[in-house]
Design a protein around this motif. Structure first.
Motif, mmCIF file in Angstrom:
data_model
loop_
_atom_site.group_PDB
_atom_site.id
_atom_site.type_symbol
_atom_site.label_atom_id
_atom_site.label_comp_id
_atom_site.label_asym_id
_atom_site.label_seq_id
_atom_site.Cartn_x
_atom_site.Cartn_y
_atom_site.Cartn_z
ATOM 1 N N ALA A 25 0.822 -1.205 0.000
ATOM 2 C CA ALA A 25 0.000 0.000 0.000
ATOM 3 C C ALA A 25 0.858 1.258 0.000
ATOM 4 O O ALA A 25 0.474 2.278 -0.551
ATOM 5 N N ALA A 26 2.014 1.181 0.613
ATOM 6 C CA ALA A 26 2.909 2.327 0.655
ATOM 7 C C ALA A 26 3.781 2.449 -0.585
ATOM 8 O O ALA A 26 4.537 3.399 -0.736
ATOM 9 N N GLY A 27 3.662 1.467 -1.497
ATOM 10 C CA GLY A 27 4.495 1.495 -2.684
ATOM 11 C C GLY A 27 5.937 1.169 -2.392
ATOM 12 O O GLY A 27 6.836 1.503 -3.163
ATOM 13 N N MET A 28 6.223 0.514 -1.264
ATOM 14 C CA MET A 28 7.580 0.194 -0.870
ATOM 15 C C MET A 28 8.010 -1.133 -1.476
ATOM 16 O O MET A 28 7.205 -1.994 -1.790
ATOM 17 N N THR A 29 9.257 -1.283 -1.632
ATOM 18 C CA THR A 29 9.789 -2.543 -2.102
ATOM 19 C C THR A 29 10.444 -3.263 -0.937
ATOM 20 O O THR A 29 11.118 -2.676 -0.114
ATOM 21 N N SER A 30 10.239 -4.563 -0.868
ATOM 22 C CA SER A 30 10.915 -5.372 0.131
ATOM 23 C C SER A 30 11.875 -6.288 -0.590
ATOM 24 O O SER A 30 11.605 -6.744 -1.697
ATOM 25 N N PRO A 31 13.025 -6.598 -0.016
ATOM 26 C CA PRO A 31 13.995 -7.422 -0.710
ATOM 27 C C PRO A 31 13.519 -8.865 -0.807
ATOM 28 O O PRO A 31 13.525 -9.590 0.179
ATOM 29 N N PRO A 32 13.018 -9.302 -1.983
ATOM 30 C CA PRO A 32 12.511 -10.658 -2.105
ATOM 31 C C PRO A 32 13.628 -11.679 -2.188
ATOM 32 O O PRO A 32 14.744 -11.369 -2.612
ATOM 33 N N ALA A 33 13.302 -12.883 -1.803
ATOM 34 C CA ALA A 33 14.275 -13.956 -1.912
ATOM 35 C C ALA A 33 14.605 -14.234 -3.369
ATOM 36 O O ALA A 33 15.727 -14.583 -3.722
ATOM 37 N N ARG A 34 13.581 -14.095 -4.232
ATOM 38 C CA ARG A 34 13.792 -14.278 -5.656
ATOM 39 C C ARG A 34 13.129 -13.116 -6.363
ATOM 40 O O ARG A 34 12.072 -12.657 -5.984
ATOM 41 N N SER A 35 13.746 -12.629 -7.416
ATOM 42 C CA SER A 35 13.138 -11.570 -8.194
ATOM 43 C C SER A 35 13.204 -11.941 -9.664
ATOM 44 O O SER A 35 13.891 -12.877 -10.056
ATOM 45 N N ALA A 36 12.465 -11.204 -10.460
ATOM 46 C CA ALA A 36 12.424 -11.485 -11.885
ATOM 47 C C ALA A 36 12.503 -10.179 -12.655
ATOM 48 O O ALA A 36 11.995 -9.159 -12.227
ATOM 49 N N ASN A 37 13.147 -10.207 -13.799
ATOM 50 C CA ASN A 37 13.203 -9.026 -14.643
ATOM 51 C C ASN A 37 12.180 -9.148 -15.757
ATOM 52 O O ASN A 37 11.271 -9.956 -15.696
ATOM 53 N N HIS A 38 12.347 -8.373 -16.805
ATOM 54 C CA HIS A 38 11.347 -8.346 -17.855
ATOM 55 C C HIS A 38 11.166 -9.686 -18.549
ATOM 56 O O HIS A 38 10.144 -9.933 -19.191
ATOM 57 N N SER A 39 12.117 -10.585 -18.436
ATOM 58 C CA SER A 39 11.966 -11.883 -19.090
ATOM 59 C C SER A 39 10.815 -12.683 -18.487
ATOM 60 O O SER A 39 10.342 -13.646 -19.083
ATOM 61 N N ALA A 40 10.354 -12.281 -17.289
ATOM 62 C CA ALA A 40 9.224 -12.980 -16.667
ATOM 63 C C ALA A 40 7.943 -12.822 -17.477
ATOM 64 O O ALA A 40 6.987 -13.561 -17.281
ATOM 65 N N ASN A 41 7.908 -11.839 -18.396
ATOM 66 C CA ASN A 41 6.711 -11.673 -19.214
ATOM 67 C C ASN A 41 6.453 -12.872 -20.101
ATOM 68 O O ASN A 41 5.303 -13.174 -20.451
ATOM 69 N N ASN A 42 7.531 -13.554 -20.501
ATOM 70 C CA ASN A 42 7.398 -14.719 -21.381
ATOM 71 C C ASN A 42 6.582 -14.386 -22.629
ATOM 72 O O ASN A 42 5.844 -15.217 -23.152
ATOM 73 N N GLY A 43 6.684 -13.148 -23.087
ATOM 74 C CA GLY A 43 5.976 -12.755 -24.289
ATOM 75 C C GLY A 43 4.514 -12.439 -24.079
ATOM 76 O O GLY A 43 3.821 -12.076 -25.030
ATOM 77 N N ALA A 44 3.985 -12.580 -22.857
ATOM 78 C CA ALA A 44 2.575 -12.344 -22.590
ATOM 79 C C ALA A 44 2.389 -10.947 -21.993
ATOM 80 O O ALA A 44 3.253 -10.450 -21.273
ATOM 81 N N TYR A 45 1.231 -10.333 -22.282
ATOM 82 C CA TYR A 45 0.947 -9.006 -21.758
ATOM 83 C C TYR A 45 0.588 -9.116 -20.284
ATOM 84 O O TYR A 45 -0.344 -9.847 -19.916
ATOM 85 N N PRO A 46 1.285 -8.421 -19.388
ATOM 86 C CA PRO A 46 1.089 -8.639 -17.945
ATOM 87 C C PRO A 46 -0.011 -7.801 -17.305
ATOM 88 O O PRO A 46 -0.294 -7.964 -16.119
ATOM 89 N N PHE A 47 -0.637 -6.888 -18.054
ATOM 90 C CA PHE A 47 -1.622 -5.975 -17.461
ATOM 91 C C PHE A 47 -3.031 -6.271 -17.989
ATOM 92 O O PHE A 47 -3.809 -5.367 -18.287
ATOM 93 N N ALA A 48 -3.364 -7.551 -18.073
ATOM 94 C CA ALA A 48 -4.646 -7.962 -18.658
ATOM 95 C C ALA A 48 -5.847 -7.532 -17.835
ATOM 96 O O ALA A 48 -6.972 -7.527 -18.342
ATOM 97 N N LEU A 49 -5.643 -7.174 -16.551
ATOM 98 C CA LEU A 49 -6.763 -6.767 -15.696
ATOM 99 C C LEU A 49 -6.891 -5.254 -15.586
ATOM 100 O O LEU A 49 -7.689 -4.754 -14.792
ATOM 101 N N GLY A 50 -6.110 -4.528 -16.365
ATOM 102 C CA GLY A 50 -6.215 -3.084 -16.371
ATOM 103 C C GLY A 50 -5.577 -2.440 -15.160
ATOM 104 O O GLY A 50 -4.760 -3.034 -14.453
#
Length: 533
Positions: A25-50
């Protein structure tokens, strides 16, 4: 349904998500154990829910999105934390960026992102968008509330509720977007917990595929939010929201459902978490904790309007006189003594006190109670012939099932001196206009003053009773001045310092995505004069 071990796991997850929700809610980032860059899109559009925005303040607004590559297959989205960028601009071309940043879309929160954008100017429009890798979301338009000391000339408010996916298109939302409101208030039943995932308005809708788990509620929201017209209404303006029963289970009350399910606490916790994950909410402390989530909130629109957004579900007493089962029924007070018990509550003691304080301290020209269900008395028997409300028959899931709590609310409204109370309602899939008085069988007088004017909106899609029966209700109940149950649509309010005009906007055909719309009734309330002008 989850076993006891699953129930404990869900409750622990709900408690843990309080901390996660605070970060998101605060827009903060927490250091995740695993992260992903743009390759996580796998060619699919990630904002399908608007995208969506809501909870507007004079200097802030919450913006929302959820990363999902296939709305009907959550597993298509990598179950890792995803770095999302966001921008807010003073123009729709994003030539003047006023705020920007990064947030982490956590799998624990279904990859939803809530950013509370602060430091904005009051009473102005902004445009926002999200980015993941090379993908860019749709652009949403939002606005901040006016400054506290300002008296705006007008507020255009759209009010909607009850949008069962299976029973029609979301043409109403297309018309809400076209109306270009300043604000949208949605007062319950954003989703329905049951229905087939693939079919829309089938010939014979049956109760199927009911949601019980967090994954199932998430899938239901993804289904609903995949609709382009619903997305358009979210993209057009900020929203304020109240929930009702179908975000969890039909006619639930507190921690009891129709089934008297011993695992209902876990189910409710899962449903509440999914609700947060899919709405542009700013949660007050403590956020989501121990399977509970505070939803009653207050929003000021300068000195023009104060919104008291109520929660009629989470804290209410169970419905009266339903032995051996939960849920609602229709009863006569003379046959159900518990109905009149003064200890019964709809809002809970803490929320009642919160509302009393908010009304007493309000300096707004209009005090708007945004809440779930019809407040006016609506007997299913002809009270005018009997002369005694105890001889009527009442539906116990609405305010008629909690008459002592309703009387306390009326007393609070009168004692507070709050100007021009308006009650905005949904739930019953019917347009109603009503004048609220403590004694519904007597005309307004010094001893029976007008408490508030109520406008109840019909559903976006959900079906209702035949119009002939609704007209009988209007004829039998003096508080009801208008009723229309054969139309779907929404309410559009024009709120000004001197008066409020309410249009009942009705679709030609809710099953037609291209349906036209018309105003079937219009009402006005004058400043300082409660009741319909």
């Amino acid at each position: 349904m989850a076993a006891d071990g699953g129930r404990r796991a869900l409750l622990l997850a709900a408690a843990r998500v309080s901390a996660l929700a605070g970060l998101a809610a605060a827009g903060m980032t927490s250091p995740p154990a695993r992260s992903a860059n743009h390759s996580a899109n796998n060619g699919a559009y990630p904002f399908a829910l608007g995208v969506a925005s809501g909870s507007p303040l004079p200097d802030a607004v919450v913006i929302w999105t959820r990363i999902v590559h296939d709305p009907l297959n959550a597993q298509a989205t990598p179950q890792v934390a995803l770095p999302v960028r966001w921008e807010m601009a003073a123009d729709d071309g994003f030539r003047t960026i006023v705020a920007q940043g990064a947030a982490t879309a956590l799998p624990e929160l279904a990859h939803s992102v809530h950013v509370d954008v602060r430091g904005l100017a009051p009473a102005r429009w902004y445009w926002y968008r999200f980015m993941l890798g090379g993908a860019v979301s749709a652009v949403g338009r939002t606005r901040t509330a006016p400054a506290p000391q300002d008296l705006p000339a007008v507020l255009k408010l759209a009010v909607a509720s009850c949008q069962h996916w299976e029973f029609g298109s979301y043409a109403a939302h297309r018309h809400i977007a076209a109306a270009a409101p300043d604000l949208v208030a949605f007062v319950g039943d954003y989703i329905y917990e049951w229905g087939p995932y693939q079919l829309r308005h089938p010939a014979h809708a049956v109760r199927s595929d009911e949601s019980f788990t967090l994954a199932e509620y998430r899938a239901r929201y993804a289904q609903y939010k995949s609709d382009a017209d619903l997305q358009a209404a979210h993209h057009a303006a900020p929203w304020i929201l109240a929930w009702d029963d179908h975000e969890v289970a039909n006619d639930y009350a507190g921690l009891r459902d129709e089934r008297l399910d011993v695992n209902f606490a876990a189910r409710r916790a899962a449903a509440y978490q999914a609700y947060y994950e899919h709405q542009p909410l700013r949660l007050p402390a403590p956020g989501i904790q121990n399977g509970m989530m505070r939803m009653h909130q207050r929003y000021d629109w300068g000195r023009l309007a104060r919104f008291h957004v109520l929660d009629n579900r989470q804290y209410r007493a169970v419905q009266a006189c339903t032995p051996g089962r939960g849920g609602s029924s229709s009863v006569r007070p003379r046959d159900c003594g518990a109905l009149l018990d003064p200890r019964r509550t709809m809002l809970g003691g803490e929320q009642e006190q919160w509302l009393e304080q908010g009304l007493k301290t309000s300096t707004a020209r209009w005090n708007i109670l945004a809440q779930q269900t019809l407040m006016a008395q609506c007997s299913q028997l002809p009270l005018a012939l009997q002369g005694n409300s105890r001889d009527g028959r009442y539906w116990t899931d609405g305010w008629d099932g909690y008459p002592a709590a309703r009387q306390r609310l009326y007393d609070t409204l009168l004692a507070s001196g709050a100007a021009n109370p308006l009650v905005l309602s949904g739930d019953v899939h019917t347009f109603y206009a009503a004048e609220l008085r403590p004694d519904p069988l007597r005309p307004a007088s010094r001893g029976n003053p007008m408490v508030a004017t109520e406008f109840c909106g019909t559903s976006v899609t959900s079906t209702s009773r035949p119009q002939a029966r609704t007209q009988q209700y209007v004829d039998m109940n003096a508080q009801l001045k208008y009723g229309r149950s054969d139309k779907r649509g929404f309410m559009l309010l024009d709120v000004r310092p001197e008066r409020c005009v309410v249009d009942f906007r009705a679709l030609d055909d809710a099953r037609d995505t291209g349906s036209g719309i018309a105003t079937i009734a219009q009402f006005s309330v004058k400043d300082g004069t409660p009741g319909l002008a």
